[in-house]
Design a protein around this motif. Structure first.
Motif, PDB file in Angstrom:
ATOM      1  N   GLU A 461       8.175  -6.063  -2.621  1.00  0.00           N
ATOM      2  CA  GLU A 461       8.384  -4.658  -2.272  1.00  0.00           C
ATOM      3  C   GLU A 461       7.361  -3.736  -2.943  1.00  0.00           C
ATOM      4  N   LEU A 462       6.735  -4.226  -4.036  1.00  0.00           N
ATOM      5  CA  LEU A 462       5.705  -3.444  -4.717  1.00  0.00           C
ATOM      6  C   LEU A 462       4.319  -3.771  -4.185  1.00  0.00           C
ATOM      7  N   ALA A 463       4.130  -5.004  -3.764  1.00  0.00           N
ATOM      8  CA  ALA A 463       2.812  -5.444  -3.291  1.00  0.00           C
ATOM      9  C   ALA A 463       2.365  -4.686  -2.056  1.00  0.00           C
ATOM     10  N   GLU A 464       3.310  -4.088  -1.338  1.00  0.00           N
ATOM     11  CA  GLU A 464       2.966  -3.332  -0.140  1.00  0.00           C
ATOM     12  C   GLU A 464       2.392  -1.958  -0.462  1.00  0.00           C
ATOM     13  N   LEU A 465       2.552  -1.504  -1.700  1.00  0.00           N
ATOM     14  CA  LEU A 465       2.068  -0.189  -2.102  1.00  0.00           C
ATOM     15  C   LEU A 465       0.610  -0.278  -2.557  1.00  0.00           C
ATOM     16  N   PRO A 466      -0.131   0.846  -2.498  1.00  0.00           N
ATOM     17  CA  PRO A 466      -1.500   0.856  -3.035  1.00  0.00           C
ATOM     18  C   PRO A 466      -1.487   0.561  -4.539  1.00  0.00           C
ATOM     19  N   ILE A 467      -2.389  -0.301  -4.980  1.00  0.00           N
ATOM     20  CA  ILE A 467      -2.433  -0.715  -6.378  1.00  0.00           C
ATOM     21  C   ILE A 467      -3.577  -0.003  -7.092  1.00  0.00           C
ATOM     22  N   LEU A 468      -3.252   0.685  -8.164  1.00  0.00           N
ATOM     23  CA  LEU A 468      -4.238   1.316  -9.042  1.00  0.00           C
ATOM     24  C   LEU A 468      -4.228   0.599 -10.386  1.00  0.00           C
TER      25      LEU A 468
END
Length: 718
Positions: A461-468
């Motif tokens: 569910e976090l991997a789908e978000l943009p990663i900074l």
């Protein structure tokens, strides 16, 4: 070694230790070791310590020298493991030589260590990596210190970095006791403690035999009390939290603990009390803040404290570095006092020995400090040619340095082998000489490694978000406060990479944490970060210093990769070093994110967008920067950031890592009719000069060298 110890045993203090907390089984760990090096040991009642007698005691005067080491960070050897050569500016081996000089000058002396001892150098990393938990006898730092006749030691925040079992075992190997007054056992805390008990002995009162100015022996009951920053609960949350999420310990405020225990120490007969806060100077506006990380000024305000040995900030006190705070913090930099209390802080890594000379007078049966002089004694200096050389005292007592080196010879050789294990290759130099003024390869490679790690390990569910990725420079000129700081830069050359390369790139044993934040919080996070810079006056032609050395630590200068932005230095800083708002300034300009389809997102759309930021546990749980703290924790990982860097290098499968900076941030051009003279400091070396010449993104011109040996460059932002 035996000659050194027998020399002092003929005139060193006879110790009678009172174990002040009958529930404190930790004190018993030291008894066997203490019997080997003292002539007598007894538990004294409060009445005995108070010296009750029907005969009046004559008024006398005596001298006592109080000596301090602090923030050694496992730098036992005078050796730079990153460069593979001797370094005369660091190492307990050289501090030991200065120590012998300091002791031979006086009749009465005591020696205290103020913590941050077992972590912080490749030797500390090697030993922790190869000796998990409690499968060792004596830590190498204690092998050295056990030859130096320490009176007592305090616990620093980095003592918790390798876990409670490791710390408990390390303490067992010390032939001197440890104290700490503000860490309280909560649940499953180890050390044989129960809920509500002090995790360590909170204080000790040591009956010390001294010789007065008439040559007569006197008994002086010296009380020692130590403290650690309350923030250990955040910085080492993974080690101080049970599997069920309960806090293993609770931590009192530093001043709060002092106010609780100092009166007890006086009641139990302490003639003088020496406070040992592992804490910096702190605020004069709210000195009694129970949450304060740096609380030494507050400690100086606690009644009953006669001297302060402080640390944590890696600074040198007394020194002119504190001149700007002399009035607000009641500092006497000539005598070395804080609010009238003698105080000293001896830098870091063994580069200085702290020294306070106390004149003690017993008047009407009561001992009191009637005069004092504090100073630091550096282990090196600059000669007329500008070269760093050992001071005369260290040269004269070089045999003590040799004895320390011998005590850890096996660990030294094992550390060299450990740091030289191969990892891979780099296609470009990774030097941090420009890390404070432009995007930088030493931070870029860490950021790349953190993003690569997240892509593999984030929850779906976090991997789908943009990663900074948020990264700060750990070696970028230190605190710009000592001669040694000019050498404190990451220097990993192009070519073969080893374990020491990864350690040079990522200094601390932090663990990886993912935070869930909005774009608005990203912007405010960056606004606090760029407090690293002083405000530029666009209408002044006078030299202006860019780097806010005194007001912002370089390890808090976060660069966030995955977004692009510019920094407007003509704006005032919005936040201070604690991320408390101090103005309406907006230095972060043109903040944007480009999605996988090439769409650039800015403004309100960016502010409302959700991101994952990969950072370390220190930053994630700190709670100061926007988007940090418990409420923002999305996922914790067991792996260290440094290990992620090493794995990233290995994963290239024979190909060279490309660490070149992507230049996602820069300073905004300053439009002014005035020719500006903007200056920054960096290392003064041929390697640095060549790197700057080849990699500068803006015109940079060397204009001189400052008093600490840093090169001074002019930066053209027009």
């Amino acid at each position: 070694m035996l000659g050194f110890r027998s020399h002092y045993s003929s005139r060193r203090n006879l110790y009678l230790r009172e174990f002040v907390n009958s529930r404190d089984s930790l004190s018993l760990l030291f008894v066997g070791a203490l019997l080997k090096r003292i002539l007598s040991l007894a538990v004294l009642s409060a009445a005995t310590l108070a010296g009750c007698s029907s005969q009046p005691q004559p008024n006398v005067t005596a001298q006592l020298r109080v000596l301090e080491t602090s923030d050694i960070h496992a730098n036992v050897m005078d050796y730079d493991y990153y460069k593979g050569k001797q370094d005369i500016t660091i190492g307990l081996a050289r501090t030991a030589a200065m120590l012998q000089a300091a002791r031979t000058e006086v009749t009465n002396s005591v020696l205290i260590d103020n913590g941050d001892l077992i972590q912080g150098s490749p030797m500390g990393d090697y030993f922790a990596a190869t000796h998990k938990d409690d499968n060792f006898d004596v830590h190498p730092t204690h092998k050295a210190m056990n030859t130096m006749d320490y009176t007592i030691g305090n616990i620093g925040n980095h003592e918790f970095n390798y876990g409670m079992a490791f710390l408990e075992q390390a303490i067992k190997g010390a032939q001197f006791p440890y104290i700490n007054a503000n860490v309280i056992c909560n649940v499953d805390c180890g050390f044989g403690k129960n809920q509500g008990e002090n995790l360590f002995t909170p204080y000790q009162i040591i009956a010390t035999e001294i010789v007065d100015n008439n040559g007569d022996k006197q008994q002086l009951n010296i009380g020692y009390i130590g403290f650690v920053p309350p923030q250990i609960q955040l910085w080492d949350k993974q080690n101080l939290t049970t599997e069920n999420g309960e806090q293993r310990v609770k931590v009192l405020g530093i001043v709060e603990a002092a106010q609780q225990f100092v009166p007890q120490m006086k009641a139990k007969g302490a003639d003088i009390i020496i406070a040992i806060p592992h804490s910096g100077l702190g605020s004069s506006a709210n000195p009694m803040d129970v949450e304060a990380e740096n609380a030494t000024y507050g400690i100086a305000k606690v009644a009953g404290i006669d001297a302060i040995l402080f640390g944590h900030s890696h600074s040198v006190f007394p020194s002119q570095r504190f001149a700007a705070k002399a009035a607000s913090h009641q500092l006497d930099l000539d005598k070395g006092t804080i609010a009238g209390v003698p105080a000293v802080m001896p830098g870091r890594w063994g580069d200085n020995l702290g020294q306070i000379d106390l004149t003690l007078s017993r008047i009407n049966g009561q001992w009191q400090v009637t005069n004092s002089q504090a100073k630091v004694r550096s282990i090196y200096k600059k000669n007329e040619q500008g070269q760093k050389v050992a001071v005369a005292e260290v040269e004269h007592h070089h045999h003590r340095s040799a004895e320390i080196r011998t005590s850890v010879a096996a660990e030294h050789q094992a550390t060299i082998a450990y740091v030289n294990a191969p990892l891979g290759q780099s296609s470009a130099d990774m030097y941090s000489f420009l890390s404070l003024v432009q995007d930088d390869p030493t931070m870029q490679v860490v950021s790349n490694a953190q993003i690569a790690y997240a892509q593999k390990h984030l929850a779906p569910e976090l991997a789908e978000l943009p990663i900074l990725s948020a990264v700060a420079p750990f070696k970028a000129g230190g605190r710009h406060s000592t001669l040694a700081d000019a050498d404190n830069y990451t220097q990993v050359a192009a070519g073969p990479l080893t374990v020491k390369s990864a350690a040079d790139l990522y200094l601390y044993p932090n663990t990886i944490v993912a935070l869930k934040v909005t774009g608005a919080e990203v912007q405010q996070w960056l606004e606090c970060s760029v407090n690293q810079f002083n405000q530029v006056d666009p209408n002044s032609s006078k030299p202006q210093q860019l780097i806010n050395w005194n007001g912002h630590r370089t390890f808090n200068f976060d660069v966030i990769d995955g977004v692009s932005y510019q920094v407007d230095l003509t704006e005032p800083s919005r936040y201070n070093a604690e991320c408390e708002q101090v103005s309406d300034g907006n230095r972060i300009q043109e903040l944007s994110y480009t999605d996988t389809n090439g769409n650039q997102i800015q403004g309100d759309a960016l502010a409302s967008k959700t991101f994952v930021i990969i950072t370390n546990n220190y930053r994630a749980f700190g709670g100061s920067f926007a988007g940090t703290g418990n409420d923002y924790i999305a996922q914790e990982f067991p792996d260290m950031n440094r290990d992620a860097v090493a794995s990233y290098i290995k994963a290239q499968q024979g190909k060279a890592v490309d660490p070149r900076a992507d230049n996602n941030w820069s300073f905004k051009t300053i439009n002014s009719n005035t020719t500006l003279d903007l200056r920054f400091e960096t290392q003064d070396s041929d390697v640095a000069a060549q790197f700057i010449n080849q990699n500068q993104q803006r015109p940079m011109t060397k204009v001189g060298q400052d008093e600490l040996g840093f090169a001074v460059y002019r930066l053209d932002l027009q």
